[in-house]
Scaffold this active site. Structure first.
Site, short mmCIF file in Angstrom:
data_model
loop_
_atom_site.label_atom_id
_atom_site.label_comp_id
_atom_site.label_asym_id
_atom_site.label_seq_id
_atom_site.Cartn_x
_atom_site.Cartn_y
_atom_site.Cartn_z
CB SER A 150 -34.36 -34.69 16.59
OG SER A 150 -33.82 -34.72 17.90
CG HIS B 84 -37.10 -38.16 16.50
ND1 HIS B 84 -37.31 -39.45 16.06
CD2 HIS B 84 -35.91 -38.19 17.17
CE1 HIS B 84 -36.30 -40.23 16.43
NE2 HIS B 84 -35.44 -39.50 17.11
CG ASP C 74 -33.65 -38.00 19.97
OD1 ASP C 74 -33.74 -39.16 19.53
OD2 ASP C 74 -33.55 -36.99 19.23
CG MET D 295 -30.42 -39.58 24.90
SD MET D 295 -29.08 -38.52 24.33
CE MET D 295 -29.58 -38.25 22.64
CG HIS E 131 -34.76 -42.66 19.34
ND1 HIS E 131 -33.73 -42.08 18.64
CD2 HIS E 131 -34.34 -43.94 19.61
CE1 HIS E 131 -32.74 -42.95 18.49
NE2 HIS E 131 -33.09 -44.08 19.08
CG MET F 217 -31.22 -43.52 22.11
SD MET F 217 -30.63 -41.96 21.42
CE MET F 217 -32.13 -41.00 21.53
CG MET G 63 -29.60 -45.31 15.88
SD MET G 63 -30.57 -43.81 16.05
CE MET G 63 -29.30 -42.58 16.31
N GLY H 260 -26.68 -40.68 21.08
CA GLY H 260 -26.25 -39.99 22.30
C GLY H 260 -26.14 -38.49 22.15
N GLY I 271 -25.99 -33.32 16.23
CA GLY I 271 -24.91 -32.60 15.55
C GLY I 271 -23.72 -33.43 15.12
CG ASP J 209 -32.36 -40.45 14.79
OD1 ASP J 209 -31.93 -39.29 14.66
OD2 ASP J 209 -32.80 -40.89 15.87
N GLY J 210 -29.80 -39.26 12.46
CA GLY J 210 -28.45 -38.85 12.81
C GLY J 210 -27.66 -38.30 11.65
N GLY J 211 -27.30 -37.04 11.75
CA GLY J 211 -26.45 -36.44 10.72
C GLY J 211 -27.15 -36.20 9.39
N GLY K 124 -32.28 -32.94 13.44
CA GLY K 124 -32.20 -32.08 14.61
C GLY K 124 -31.53 -30.77 14.26
C1 DX5 Z 1 -29.05 -39.05 18.34
C2 DX5 Z 1 -30.54 -38.83 18.28
C3 DX5 Z 1 -30.96 -38.07 17.10
C4 DX5 Z 1 -30.39 -36.67 17.08
C5 DX5 Z 1 -30.30 -36.21 15.66
O1 DX5 Z 1 -28.73 -39.86 19.38
O2 DX5 Z 1 -31.24 -40.05 18.25
O3 DX5 Z 1 -32.37 -38.03 16.96
O4 DX5 Z 1 -31.15 -35.75 17.81
O5 DX5 Z 1 -29.65 -34.98 15.64
P1 DX5 Z 1 -28.89 -34.46 14.35
O6 DX5 Z 1 -29.92 -34.36 13.28
O7 DX5 Z 1 -28.36 -33.13 14.78
O8 DX5 Z 1 -27.82 -35.46 14.04
ZN ZN Z 2 -33.44 -40.01 17.69
#
Ligand code: DX5
Ligand code: ZN
Length: 215
Positions: free
Chosen positions: A7, A32, A34, A36, A65, A67, A136, A141, A144, A174-176, A196
């Site tokens: 990401s 990827h 993102d 927002m 993606h 959002m 998710m 949003g 990290g 996706d996420g963490g 990410g």
């Molecule tokens: C969060 C995004 C993710 C984010 C992941 O809202 O959709 O794609 O960038 O980042 P990490 O891998 O740092 O959680």
């Molecule tokens: Zn994402």
């Protein structure tokens, strides 16, 4: 071997060209991106001009993606900006089925993302129409954040739903996602890992991608 989708939210935006070259040279499978809007999520990231420049800078698959609220208003714009896969949120779409058809009509792959509070069974009647589910594992949003452990159970449930229906829908998480939890995520049934921070904040991002691929 999982599909790896770094990401770019965690990239250094002042060095975006170099970051894209690094991904091009790496074992990353796709980009990827993102987007927002400060309404669907509390944060604002980047929009069409950045997506356009990044997609110009790679031959790899680019997934966007969204959002954002009312994503249907921007489907054609993101197609024109070079998106190969467009991911919209179930929670943002009143007419999700129609919006998926709009994406497919424009010859993009269609993905549906669900927030941590949304049960996977809500996808049951749309699964046959889509290419990918973006599950998710944090509240969307921000990059990290910490992986929500209950996501593992949701991956398993979704895997069963897809396999029972004999569908070929990819599960993206996706996420963490980190090198520490990636194995468990893949074993639960994920096909695609979005990462990410775990990629871009690593001392050696290409090596981190290699390690993700080796899982
Ligand atoms: C969060 C995004 C993710 C984010 C992941 O809202 O959709 O794609 O960038 O980042 P990490 O891998 O740092 O959680
Ligand atoms: Zn994402």
């Amino acid at each position: 071997m999982p599909i790896i989708a770094p990401s770019l939210l965690a990239a250094d935006f002042l060095k975006l060209g170099e970051e894209c070259s690094m991904l091009n040279e790496s074992e990353a499978d796709r980009f990827h991106l993102d987007v927002m809007d400060g309404r669907f999520v509390p944060n604002i990231s980047f929009g069409l001009p950045i997506v356009q420049q990044v997609t110009n800078a790679t031959d790899k698959i680019c997934e966007v993606h969204l959002m954002i609220v009312e994503p249907e208003k921007y489907i054609e714009e993101f197609k024109n900006a070079g998106a190969d896969v467009l991911i919209i949120h179930l929670e943002a779409c009143i007419n999700l089925h129609r919006n998926i058809q709009q994406i497919k009509l424009l010859k993009m792959q269609a993905g549906v993302a669900i927030n941590p509070h949304t049960p996977v069974v809500f996808l049951k009647d749309i699964l046959a129409d889509i290419d990918l589910v973006c599950l998710m594992s944090v509240n969307p949003g921000y990059g990290g954040q910490t992986f929500i452990p209950h996501s593992i159970e949701k991956i398993r449930q979704l895997r069963k739903l897809i396999d029972d229906a004999k569908l070929n829908v990819k599960i993206e998480v996706d996420g963490g996602v980190t090198l520490e939890n990636a194995k468990q995520i893949v074993e639960a049934g994920a096909d695609i890992l979005v990462a990410g921070s775990a990629v871009f904040k690593a001392a050696d991002p290409k090596e981190a991608i290699h390690e993700f691929k080796s899982i």
